[in-house]
Each structure stands twice: as C-alpha cells, then as structure tokens.
Design an enzyme around this catalytic site. Structure first.
Site, PDB file in Angstrom:
ATOM      1  N   LYS A  44      -2.035 -13.153  21.144  1.00 43.29           N
ATOM      2  CA  LYS A  44      -2.505 -14.269  20.321  1.00 43.29           C
ATOM      3  C   LYS A  44      -4.004 -14.461  20.572  1.00 43.29           C
ATOM      4  O   LYS A  44      -4.434 -14.676  21.720  1.00 43.29           O
ATOM      5  CB  LYS A  44      -1.722 -15.524  20.730  1.00 43.29           C
TER       6      LYS A  44
HETATM    7  O1  G3P Z   1       1.480 -22.699  18.873  1.00 40.01           O
HETATM    8  C1  G3P Z   1       0.595 -23.439  18.097  1.00 40.01           C
HETATM    9  C2  G3P Z   1       1.163 -24.651  17.482  1.00 40.01           C
HETATM   10  O2  G3P Z   1       2.343 -24.467  16.812  1.00 40.01           O
HETATM   11  C3  G3P Z   1       0.667 -25.965  17.852  1.00 40.01           C
HETATM   12  O3  G3P Z   1       1.451 -27.056  17.418  1.00 40.01           O
HETATM   13  O4  G3P Z   1       2.109 -29.430  17.362  1.00 40.01           O
HETATM   14  O5  G3P Z   1       0.414 -28.638  19.056  1.00 40.01           O
HETATM   15  O6  G3P Z   1      -0.190 -28.808  16.653  1.00 40.01           O
HETATM   16  P1  G3P Z   1       0.926 -28.571  17.644  1.00 40.01           P
END
Ligand code: G3P
Length: 215
Positions: A84
């Site tokens: 990633k």
């Molecule tokens: O892995 C990245 C992602 O899905 C982040 O989610 O909820 O932290 O914006 P969030």
C-alpha cells in the site's frame, strides 16, 4: 464484487472469514497501532491466517527508494502481500518500480478521480478512494467513485477500484451500484449488511406460527 475487511484485528478477520464475507484484508498504520503489538507480529499473523487472500500492508517511507526497500521487507510476510503506497509523486514512482517487478500495489489516500487515473497509469493493482473522509468534508465521496468507473472504462484500465473509508451499508450499496470492484469495510459494517428488521419480525412470526402447529 469483492469484500475486503479493513482491520488489523485477528478476531474480526476470523469472524469475517467464518461468515464467508471476506475476500481480502486491508490495513493501515492507524489500524495496526490499535492492536498494541509489534507490527511484524500482526502482519505475519494476518498473512498466515487468510491463506492466499490479498493483504494490503502500508509503507511509511516518503521517498520512492525507501518505499521500495520497505516493500521488500513487507513481501517477506507472505506471497499474498499487496504493497500500500500513498498517492504522492514518490508513491507513484515506487508504484511503477514495484508493478514492473510484478508486485501488487494498492495506491491509497486517493481523494479525486485524477489521482486514480495516475494510479492506473503507474500500474497499480488497486486504487483506494476514501469515500467516508470525503463525505466528512461535505464532498460526496461516491461521485468520485462514479467518475473513476467512467475513466477506467473509457481507457480499459485494469486497476481495481477498491472503495475505502466505508462507514455504513449505504456506501457498500452505492459502491455496488456504480460497479466498484471491491469495498473494504470495518467489521461492524460487514456485520450490518444482512440486518433487516422485517427479516427479524418475519422470522419471529414464522417460528411462532410453526409452534402453534405442534400439538
Ligand atoms: O484503510 C483506509 C481506510 O479505509 C480508512 O477509513 O474510516 O479511517 O476513513 P477511515
């Protein structure tokens, strides 16, 4: 459409696998930090427990050379590792280098369709637009998905659209309607997908009526 689980928590991954609703895992440094144990331990355990399902592990270097070096280390956790990389100039450089070597890359922290176009041109296997974080700042995240779907289909790019920062079942529904390849979601969203109050009420009624049939 594939469902990935967005977590570094082994119990959640196992429950998701048991439900048959997990086609892969995505992690990030924030999710790994929540586990309170060394990153290497978490990454190794996840890669082992999911067999050959893809596991995205994120680099933290900011220069392409550092990212490539980190990728070499991360690849040691398993053949199923996807690297990633952040969607910055250096991340795109690293993406080209790794993709040319046949290493799978997930370009993350994507917030507009132009960034997604760059990820595809750099050979990324997945692109991760963050719909929830766009919604948070009053920019409709799903419009970004719609536009990426159009751009990729205009040019036949094979990069998979991995909808990230999913916060609720509506995000999953909309991702499916727009034809996204993957949605990665926290365990609590996966658990909410099958829920419907009318299903519960209907089941209760069927069981009550069945009981009446038994002498
Ligand atoms: O892995 C990245 C992602 O899905 C982040 O989610 O909820 O932290 O914006 P969030």
């Amino acid at each position: 459409m594939k469902f990935f689980i967005d977590t570094a928590n082994l119990e959640e991954i196992q429950e998701g696998l048991d439900l048959g609703l997990v086609d892969g895992v995505t992690t990030n440094p924030s999710l790994a930090a929540k586990e309170g144990k060394p990153f290497g331990e978490t990454a190794g355990d996840i890669c082992k427990m999911v067999g050959d399902l893809p596991v995205s592990l994120e680099v933290v270097g900011l220069k392409a050379e550092e990212m490539v070096r980190e990728a070499d280390q991360l690849m040691k956790y398993g053949d199923n590792v996807v690297i990633k990389l952040p969607l910055i100039d250096e991340g795109l450089k690293a993406c080209r280098i790794l993709s040319q070597k046949g290493i799978k890359v997930n370009q993350t922290l994507v917030f507009n369709p132009l960034q997604a176009l760059l990820a595809a041109k750099a050979g990324a296997t997945y692109v991760s637009p963050f719909v929830g974080r766009l919604d948070d700042i009053a920019v409709p995240g799903m419009e970004c998905i719609e536009q990426i779907v159009t751009i990729y289909s205009n040019y036949g790019f094979e990069t998979e659209i991995l909808v990230a920062s999913v916060r609720n079942p509506i995000h999953v529904l909309e991702a499916a309607l727009y034809g996204a390849d993957v949605a990665t979601m926290p365990f609590k969203v996966i658990k909410g997908l099958a829920k419907h109050p009318l299903t519960d009420i209907g089941l209760e009624k069927f069981l009550a009526d069945w009981k009446k049939l038994q002498g």
